[in-house]
Design a protein around this motif. Structure first.
Motif, PDB file in Angstrom:
ATOM      1  N   SER A 145       0.863  -1.212  -0.004  1.00 12.97           N
ATOM      2  CA  SER A 145       0.157  -0.092   0.030  1.00 12.97           C
ATOM      3  C   SER A 145       0.802   1.016  -0.053  1.00 12.97           C
ATOM      4  O   SER A 145       0.591   2.373  -0.477  1.00 12.97           O
ATOM      5  CB  SER A 145      -0.822   0.046   1.250  1.00 12.97           C
ATOM      6  OG  SER A 145      -1.846  -1.137   1.153  1.00 12.97           O
TER       7      SER A 145
ATOM      8  N   GLN B 202      -7.207   0.332  -1.139  1.00 17.52           N
ATOM      9  CA  GLN B 202      -7.415  -0.752  -0.266  1.00 17.52           C
ATOM     10  C   GLN B 202      -8.549  -0.488   0.781  1.00 17.52           C
ATOM     11  O   GLN B 202      -9.166  -1.217   0.936  1.00 17.52           O
ATOM     12  CB  GLN B 202      -6.099  -1.284   0.587  1.00 17.52           C
ATOM     13  CG  GLN B 202      -6.375  -2.608   1.330  1.00 17.52           C
ATOM     14  CD  GLN B 202      -5.072  -2.894   2.095  1.00 17.52           C
ATOM     15  OE1 GLN B 202      -3.941  -2.378   1.865  1.00 17.52           O
ATOM     16  NE2 GLN B 202      -4.947  -4.158   2.917  1.00 17.52           N
TER      17      GLN B 202
ATOM     18  N   ASP C 215      -5.205  -2.072  -5.146  1.00 14.72           N
ATOM     19  CA  ASP C 215      -4.727  -2.565  -3.948  1.00 14.72           C
ATOM     20  C   ASP C 215      -5.699  -3.342  -3.231  1.00 14.72           C
ATOM     21  O   ASP C 215      -6.427  -2.955  -2.519  1.00 14.72           O
ATOM     22  CB  ASP C 215      -4.442  -1.265  -2.992  1.00 14.72           C
ATOM     23  CG  ASP C 215      -3.524  -1.679  -1.905  1.00 14.72           C
ATOM     24  OD1 ASP C 215      -3.138  -2.653  -1.787  1.00 14.72           O
ATOM     25  OD2 ASP C 215      -3.071  -0.788  -1.120  1.00 14.72           O
ATOM     26  N   GLU C 216      -5.298  -4.582  -3.220  1.00 15.48           N
ATOM     27  CA  GLU C 216      -6.371  -5.633  -2.679  1.00 15.48           C
ATOM     28  C   GLU C 216      -7.752  -5.515  -2.803  1.00 15.48           C
ATOM     29  O   GLU C 216      -8.570  -5.733  -2.147  1.00 15.48           O
ATOM     30  CB  GLU C 216      -6.057  -5.663  -1.093  1.00 15.48           C
ATOM     31  CG  GLU C 216      -4.559  -6.038  -0.892  1.00 15.48           C
ATOM     32  CD  GLU C 216      -4.635  -6.481   0.575  1.00 15.48           C
ATOM     33  OE1 GLU C 216      -5.340  -6.978   1.040  1.00 15.48           O
ATOM     34  OE2 GLU C 216      -3.496  -6.395   1.233  1.00 15.48           O
TER      35      GLU C 216
HETATM   36 MG   LIG Z   1      -1.950  -2.833   2.073  1.00 13.35          MG
END
Ligand SMILES: [Mg+2]
Ligand SMILES: Nc1ncnc2c1ncn2[C@@H]1O[C@H](COP(=O)(O)OP(=O)(O)OP(=O)(O)O)[C@@H](O)[C@H]1O
Lengths: 257, 432
Positions: free
Chosen positions: A48, A92, A174-175
């Motif tokens: 991140s 995220q 991001d995820e």
């Molecule tokens: Mg992360």
């Protein structure tokens, strides 16, 4: 190298941190147009952080290195300028903006990124409705304040909706797959596939093989302690599933191509 | 010029308007009393708790000649695009006040729009009641009495069971260089509905304006009251708004302050009949060196009453805002629910906010919630918006619009919401 096409995203020797602490310690990564890359790595390895640094979060300090998007130095640009150059980050943890509806927010964003002249109100609304339907997002969501009270999965779909509306050429997810149910995962993958193509680059940050079955990556990178510890083909994912990250920390595990 | 209030010469000067000689004696007597009460109270001193955070020098009572608001014919030049959304449009300015009955509604006899003097003749009891209404928990101060002494304007009465949802627009243009005291009295009878919007604008320059609004809502009646102050660069202003609700009556009030060099606002409601419900929203954006001081009172004097108050303020540059809230529950006002919230945003260093909520509870078996927050723009929200291509200034404006949206959306008319949003955006984008 000399005949290779210029990479879309080019990160060289990137060192960056936050709050006086260095987290990225010499990171190199190149993504060419038309490619999908996966980035995996344990919690806290700096994934991140990389996303935030790429997008230009003001809290993050860059110590050294270069980042280029289609040859242009990104690090000199403000976040909004990066967005207008075609960089998109699906967060995220997307934040809520109380009182600002999805329509209002996206209208302003699309105008800023694609240009006020190129988007007429009626056409914008039509496109927004179509895209929401494509992502199985109910129309009532469009009039709700962005992300406020949205479930984890709803927020992630909202990120993909924004991505499709802004038509970026380099996407960092991001995820985005974390916390999604099976159907939502398919929807998100469908959205990413729509953006991916010969001229776009995609970086999928994930902990799980699952999403990569829907968005097969050309390359897989493993981030460990702020550096790419290993890069390889899709087979690396299965290996990680089997072996975890520990074997990569051993001294014998030298980074490879 | 033989009126009693003109003879209180030894006391500190309370400026009184000429031209009230033809008013009914009861009204004249009330004016004299108000002038005397004002004169008897000491002028504000900077160490008074009431005046600790606003500068009394911005509200001089004796610096400006008073205006007496006489009725006058409407002028075509006053027309405004907003008018088309209303049945009745009232203008008040330094030269008097006028009424345009666009929908011909006053012909029906179900709504009356009268001058204060006319009302004192035809509805003396209503005028008397509205004139004397004041919150016991916060007696009138010197300025408020002085404003009553000079007050003139309009009395609106809606007959029982009548509905005026399209409503009345009161446009007030504050003249500069004057002591200007417009008055609005609203008499909403039982089971009737009235929608009143007042838009307060001002001429550039100094001066002092004090607007008085008094209302009462009969059993089962409903009053929607929206007040917009758009007075940047104009005279200092005060407003004194108070009223009482009977059984099952409802008030839905929204006040919007977007500019005014110095603002003192007093807004109150008393839920005086069982089942009455009060909803009050407020929005304020102060800029430059503006000073705003807002006080609200929610009084519960009957059982099973509710009140819900939300005031939001944002300050930029070197502006400051003070909010003081009071919930008062009288003995016997059981099973009430009272809510008061004040939320503040400080947009830059150097701007300042004070928030002082208060409770005075003599009843039991009640739910009473109050709270205040003071914060700045969330950097993560800003980054999120910027990451979507919005320049920082647009991102800040959007967050602020969102902050106020909860109040703006309480305005019944979309056209009015647009006016507020437009002014908000202008104030946000204006250079420091
Ligand atoms: Mg992360
Ligand atoms: N604002 C911050 N202040 C201090 N430390 C931070 C901050 N942001 C991140 N860190 C630290 O930097 C390290 C890397 O965090 P980062 O969020 O990049 O990890 P990640 O790889 O994304 O992890 P995850 O898989 O859990 O999402 C962590 O140790 C984290 O605690």
């Amino acid at each position: 190298m000399t005949n290779a096409p210029q990479p879309l995203l080019q990160i060289e020797g990137l060192r960056a941190g936050v709050g006086g602490r260095e987290i990225l310690r010499g990171l190199d990564l190149e993504i060419a147009a038309g490619e999908i890359h996966a980035l995996m790595g344990p919690n806290g390895s700096g994934k991140s952080t990389l996303s935030n640094v790429l997008m230009g979060h003001p809290d993050y300090e860059v110590g050294a290195g270069r980042v280029r998007l289609a040859g242009e130095d990104l690090l000199e640009l403000s976040p909004e300028e990066r967005a207008r150059r075609g960089l998109f980050l699906a967060f995220q943890y997307p934040v809520a903006i109380p009182g600002v509806s999805v329509v209002q927010f996206l209208k302003a964003a699309v105008e800023a990124v694609r240009g006020r002249e190129s988007v007429r109100a009626a056409a914008f609304l039509r496109e927004l409705r179509e895209t929401a339907a494509f992502l199985e997002i109910g129309e009532i969501f469009l009039n709700r304040p962005i992300n406020e009270g949205f479930s984890g999965g709803e927020k992630k779909r909202m990120e993909i909706l924004q991505m499709l509306m802004l038509r970026p050429r380099m996407v960092v997810l991001d995820e985005t797959d974390s916390g999604l149910d099976i159907d939502a995962l398919k929807v998100v993958a469908r959205g990413v596939q729509r953006i991916a193509g010969p001229s776009a680059g995609v970086l999928v940050i994930t902990h799980y093989e699952r999403i990569l079955n829907h968005i097969p990556p050309h390359r897989v990178h493993i981030l460990l302690e702020g550096r790419i510890a290993r890069s390889g083909g899709p087979e690396l994912v299965a290996e990680l599933e089997r072996r975890g990250y520990d074997w990569l920390r051993e001294p014998s595990a030298a980074p490879s191509g | 010029m033989s009126k009693a209030w003109n003879t209180v010469s030894e006391a500190p000067a309370i400026p009184l308007p000429p031209g009230t000689a033809n008013e009914p004696p009861a009204l004249s007597a009330r004016r004299s009393e108000a002038a005397r009460r004002a004169a008897d109270l000491p002028p504000p001193a900077p160490h008074d708790e009431e005046w600790r955070r606003t500068d009394p020098a911005r509200f001089p009572l004796d610096a400006w000649p008073p205006v007496h608001l006489e009725p006058r014919p409407p002028r075509p030049a006053d027309a405004d695009p907003l008018d088309e959304f209303f049945d009745v449009v009232i203008e008040m300015d330094g030269s008097g006040w006028s009424v345009r009955d666009r929908g011909g509604v006053t012909q029906s006899g179900r709504i009356a729009v009268l001058s204060l003097a006319e009302a004192a003749e035809r509805h003396p009891d209503a005028v008397e009641t509205l004139w004397t209404l004041e919150p016991a928990v916060r007696p009138r101060d010197r300025h408020e009495w002085a404003a009553m002494a000079a007050a003139a304007g309009v009395f609106i009465r809606v007959e029982p069971g009548a509905e005026f949802a399209r409503g009345v627009l009161v446009r007030v243009r504050q003249p500069a260089g004057r002591w200007f005291c417009p008055l609005t009295m609203l008499d909403v009878s039982e089971r009737s509905t009235l929608h009143v919007v007042s838009a307060i604008l001002s001429e550039p320059g100094d001066g002092l304006a004090a607007e008085t609004v008094r209302y009462r809502v009969g059993a089962g009646g409903r009053l929607r009251l929206a007040r917009l102050q758009l007075c940047a660069g104009g005279p200092s202003q005060m407003e004194f708004v108070h009223g009482r609700l009977s059984e099952d009556a409802q008030l839905d009030a929204v006040s919007v302050h977007l500019g005014g060099a110095a603002v003192r606002s007093r807004v109150g409601a008393e839920a005086a009949g069982r089942g009455a419900g009060v909803r009050i929203g407020g929005l304020l954006l102060a800029a430059g060196t503006e000073q705003a001081d807002q006080q609200t009172v929610q009084i519960h004097s009957a059982p099973d009453t509710t009140s819900d108050l939300l005031f939001k303020a944002a300050v930029r540059d070197r502006a400051r805002s003070v909010y003081r809230g009071l919930i008062a529950a009288h003995r016997g006002a059981v099973r009430i629910a009272a809510y008061q919230k004040n939320q503040n945003l400080i947009l830059n260093e150097g701007a300042r906010v004070d928030s002082l909520p208060g409770l005075r509870i003599d009843a039991d078996d009640l739910t009473c919630t109050h709270g205040a927050t003071i914060g700045s723009l969330d950097p993560d929200e800003l980054f999120y918006l910027r990451s979507r291509g919005l320049p920082e200034s647009v991102a800040r404006r959007l967050i602020l619009e969102g902050f106020f949206e909860e109040i703006v959306s309480r305005l019944a008319m979309p056209a009015l919401r647009d006016v507020v949003r437009r002014h908000l955006a202008e104030r946000m984008d204006a250079p420091a």
